[in-house]
Design a protein around this motif. Structure first.
Motif, PDB file in Angstrom:
ATOM      1  N   LEU A 103      13.469  22.897  -1.165  1.00  0.00           N
ATOM      2  CA  LEU A 103      13.344  22.945   0.436  1.00  0.00           C
ATOM      3  C   LEU A 103      12.929  24.172   0.828  1.00  0.00           C
ATOM      4  O   LEU A 103      12.025  24.792   1.844  1.00  0.00           O
ATOM      5  N   VAL A 104      13.407  25.369   0.366  1.00  0.00           N
ATOM      6  CA  VAL A 104      13.065  27.011   0.397  1.00  0.00           C
ATOM      7  C   VAL A 104      11.759  27.063   0.246  1.00  0.00           C
ATOM      8  O   VAL A 104      11.193  27.862   0.993  1.00  0.00           O
ATOM      9  N   GLY A 105      11.311  26.627  -0.782  1.00  0.00           N
ATOM     10  CA  GLY A 105       9.987  26.702  -1.380  1.00  0.00           C
ATOM     11  C   GLY A 105       8.900  25.959  -0.292  1.00  0.00           C
ATOM     12  O   GLY A 105       7.961  26.571   0.105  1.00  0.00           O
ATOM     13  N   GLU A 106       9.451  24.778   0.220  1.00  0.00           N
ATOM     14  CA  GLU A 106       8.767  24.366   1.283  1.00  0.00           C
ATOM     15  C   GLU A 106       8.656  25.019   2.513  1.00  0.00           C
ATOM     16  O   GLU A 106       7.718  25.163   3.176  1.00  0.00           O
ATOM     17  N   TRP A 162       5.348  26.549   4.689  1.00  0.00           N
ATOM     18  CA  TRP A 162       5.110  26.589   6.266  1.00  0.00           C
ATOM     19  C   TRP A 162       4.820  27.909   6.605  1.00  0.00           C
ATOM     20  O   TRP A 162       3.979  28.351   7.471  1.00  0.00           O
ATOM     21  N   GLU A 163       5.444  28.752   6.114  1.00  0.00           N
ATOM     22  CA  GLU A 163       5.478  30.366   6.671  1.00  0.00           C
ATOM     23  C   GLU A 163       4.211  31.114   6.098  1.00  0.00           C
ATOM     24  O   GLU A 163       3.622  31.644   6.863  1.00  0.00           O
ATOM     25  N   VAL A 164       4.026  30.664   5.245  1.00  0.00           N
ATOM     26  CA  VAL A 164       2.725  31.404   4.374  1.00  0.00           C
ATOM     27  C   VAL A 164       1.374  30.666   4.608  1.00  0.00           C
ATOM     28  O   VAL A 164       0.612  31.270   4.957  1.00  0.00           O
ATOM     29  N   LEU A 165       1.469  29.311   4.725  1.00  0.00           N
ATOM     30  CA  LEU A 165       0.371  28.646   4.781  1.00  0.00           C
ATOM     31  C   LEU A 165       0.213  27.981   6.152  1.00  0.00           C
ATOM     32  O   LEU A 165      -0.937  27.188   6.420  1.00  0.00           O
ATOM     33  N   GLY A 166       1.278  27.918   6.750  1.00  0.00           N
ATOM     34  CA  GLY A 166       1.182  27.323   8.064  1.00  0.00           C
ATOM     35  C   GLY A 166       1.260  25.872   7.987  1.00  0.00           C
ATOM     36  O   GLY A 166       0.486  24.879   8.958  1.00  0.00           O
ATOM     37  N   ALA A 167       1.657  25.151   7.039  1.00  0.00           N
ATOM     38  CA  ALA A 167       1.717  23.567   6.732  1.00  0.00           C
ATOM     39  C   ALA A 167       2.771  22.924   7.433  1.00  0.00           C
ATOM     40  O   ALA A 167       3.947  23.059   7.133  1.00  0.00           O
ATOM     41  N   ALA A 206       5.383  20.698   5.733  1.00  0.00           N
ATOM     42  CA  ALA A 206       6.542  21.184   5.233  1.00  0.00           C
ATOM     43  C   ALA A 206       7.514  21.798   6.011  1.00  0.00           C
ATOM     44  O   ALA A 206       8.771  21.599   5.731  1.00  0.00           O
ATOM     45  N   GLN A 207       7.092  22.160   7.047  1.00  0.00           N
ATOM     46  CA  GLN A 207       8.183  22.487   8.333  1.00  0.00           C
ATOM     47  C   GLN A 207       8.958  21.207   8.410  1.00  0.00           C
ATOM     48  O   GLN A 207      10.223  21.346   8.814  1.00  0.00           O
ATOM     49  N   ASP A 208       8.247  20.252   9.058  1.00  0.00           N
ATOM     50  CA  ASP A 208       8.848  18.995   9.444  1.00  0.00           C
ATOM     51  C   ASP A 208       9.807  18.556   8.400  1.00  0.00           C
ATOM     52  O   ASP A 208      10.999  18.096   8.587  1.00  0.00           O
ATOM     53  N   LEU A 209       9.427  18.692   7.054  1.00  0.00           N
ATOM     54  CA  LEU A 209      10.180  17.908   6.043  1.00  0.00           C
ATOM     55  C   LEU A 209      11.590  18.641   5.903  1.00  0.00           C
ATOM     56  O   LEU A 209      12.731  18.024   5.658  1.00  0.00           O
ATOM     57  N   VAL A 210      11.454  20.145   6.090  1.00  0.00           N
ATOM     58  CA  VAL A 210      12.523  20.948   5.856  1.00  0.00           C
ATOM     59  C   VAL A 210      13.519  20.646   7.003  1.00  0.00           C
ATOM     60  O   VAL A 210      14.735  20.532   6.817  1.00  0.00           O
ATOM     61  N   GLU A 211      13.051  20.559   8.257  1.00  0.00           N
ATOM     62  CA  GLU A 211      13.839  20.362   9.319  1.00  0.00           C
ATOM     63  C   GLU A 211      14.543  18.839   9.294  1.00  0.00           C
ATOM     64  O   GLU A 211      15.823  18.824   9.491  1.00  0.00           O
ATOM     65  N   PHE A 212      13.925  17.971   8.659  1.00  0.00           N
ATOM     66  CA  PHE A 212      14.437  16.498   8.616  1.00  0.00           C
ATOM     67  C   PHE A 212      15.696  16.448   7.309  1.00  0.00           C
ATOM     68  O   PHE A 212      16.761  16.080   7.684  1.00  0.00           O
TER      69      PHE A 212
END
Length: 343
Positions: free
Chosen positions: A122-125, A129-134, A137-143
């Motif tokens: 999850l940290v990798g994801e 999000w932070e490096v690639l703006g994916a 990735a942000q959504d799955l981490v928050e969920f």
């Protein structure tokens, strides 16, 4: 041979030690400005790219079924440091799809998963999000964070039992001598920091406070320096099983040494014209010509005093996290002894 142990009869945690080495090299770069460490890290990652290039995606995904630490995170960190998106592409190959795909569909399939294997993913994801703006990735981490925090987390901020997440909302069934693994505390705090930085939402700061005071701080014996593997949570009472200097060396030794070297890391956060106080701990921070000294006996006391030293007049926002345990309305702020209205 690399990737030649499909049944894991010899290699039980591929990439886990590689991540530790690569992360250490990158710390030498970012914290100490060591150019030689950067070159070694790049050579290491280039070697990894060549070797994994001989594996199909299916084979690599099979290997990723075993614990592999934060290798994905380190590759995104290297991509950010160097500006070379080739390292980010390699990091993307290390996304464990069997874990992330259900989360992208907002499906909770966390039951009986090994907690400390999943949290670095999850940290990798978060870094993807932070490096690639994916956005996925942000959504799955928050969920995932929400499901862990609301359905599997003890009052202490820990979430694992015998190293695993169990069924949601049945925490009483998980209490035992092997709850709250220290490595899980470390990675949970690390993950939560990302969400706090993204949102500024106080609930993430509240969670950091919980795991910091109830998971990180109690993990080291102040007399011997030894650590615990688990913080036992039971209905009948339990004692900590401390490690020894020569007869034990758990993975939690490594993560706790890192945690105790960065105790102030989550205390303050900065914006362009704002300084945010997140943790109420005795501390001092220097920021934009301002020195903030904090004195508090928390958690023995529910108050903290901040003293600001400035060479001249300055205008900026001082943001204070109002802990959830105050109930919000009960919290008050005084400046030079006079209560002020604050949002």
């Amino acid at each position: 041979k690399h990737g030649g142990d499909p049944d894991f009869s010899v290699i039980t945690a591929p990439y886990y030690p590689i991540h530790k080495l690569l992360a250490g090299l990158l710390d030498m770069v970012t914290l100490a400005g060591d150019d030689q460490a950067l070159q070694v890290a790049k050579d290491f990652a280039d070697f990894l790219k060549r070797e994994t290039g001989t594996l199909t995606d299916e084979h690599l995904q099979k290997i990723l079924e075993r614990e592999h630490g934060g290798i994905e995170e380190s590759l995104y960190n290297l991509a950010e440091i160097t500006g070379d998106n080739g390292y980010a592409a390699l990091g993307k190959r290390f996304e464990h799809l069997a874990f992330t795909t259900p989360l992208k569909k907002h499906k909770d399939e966390l039951t009986d998963l090994h907690a400390n294997t999943q949290l670095p993913k999850l940290v990798g994801e978060a870094r993807r999000w932070e490096v690639l703006g994916a956005k996925d990735a942000q959504d799955l981490v928050e969920f995932a964070w929400d499901r862990i925090a609301k359905t599997r987390t003890y009052a202490t901020g820990g979430s694992s039992s015998k190293e695993h997440w169990r069924k949601p909302n049945v925490l009483t069934e998980t209490l035992c001598n092997e709850t709250q693994e220290s490595c899980t505390n470390y990675n949970w705090e690390k993950l939560t920091k990302h969400l706090l930085e993204w949102t500024g939402d106080a609930r993430y700061g509240d969670m950091i406070e919980r795991v910091f005071f109830n998971g990180i701080m109690p993990a080291q014996n102040p007399q011997t320096g030894m650590f615990i593997y688990f913080l036992p949570l039971t209905t009948t009472g339990a004692t900590k099983a401390w490690g020894t200097a020569t007869e034990s060396f758990w993975c939690c030794y490594g993560t706790m040494v890192e945690s105790f070297s960065t105790l102030s890391e989550n205390a303050y956060f900065q914006g362009e014209k704002s300084l945010a106080v997140n943790l109420y701990i005795p501390s001092k921070v220097q920021w934009n010509g301002v020195t903030v000294s904090q004195e508090t006996a928390f958690p023995q006391s529910d108050a903290s005093t901040l003293t600001l030293h400035m060479a001249g007049d300055q205008t900026f926002d001082l943001l204070l996290r109002v802990p959830a345990w105050t109930g919000g309305a009960a919290a008050k702020v005084e400046v030079d002894g006079k209560r002020i209205a604050a949002k």
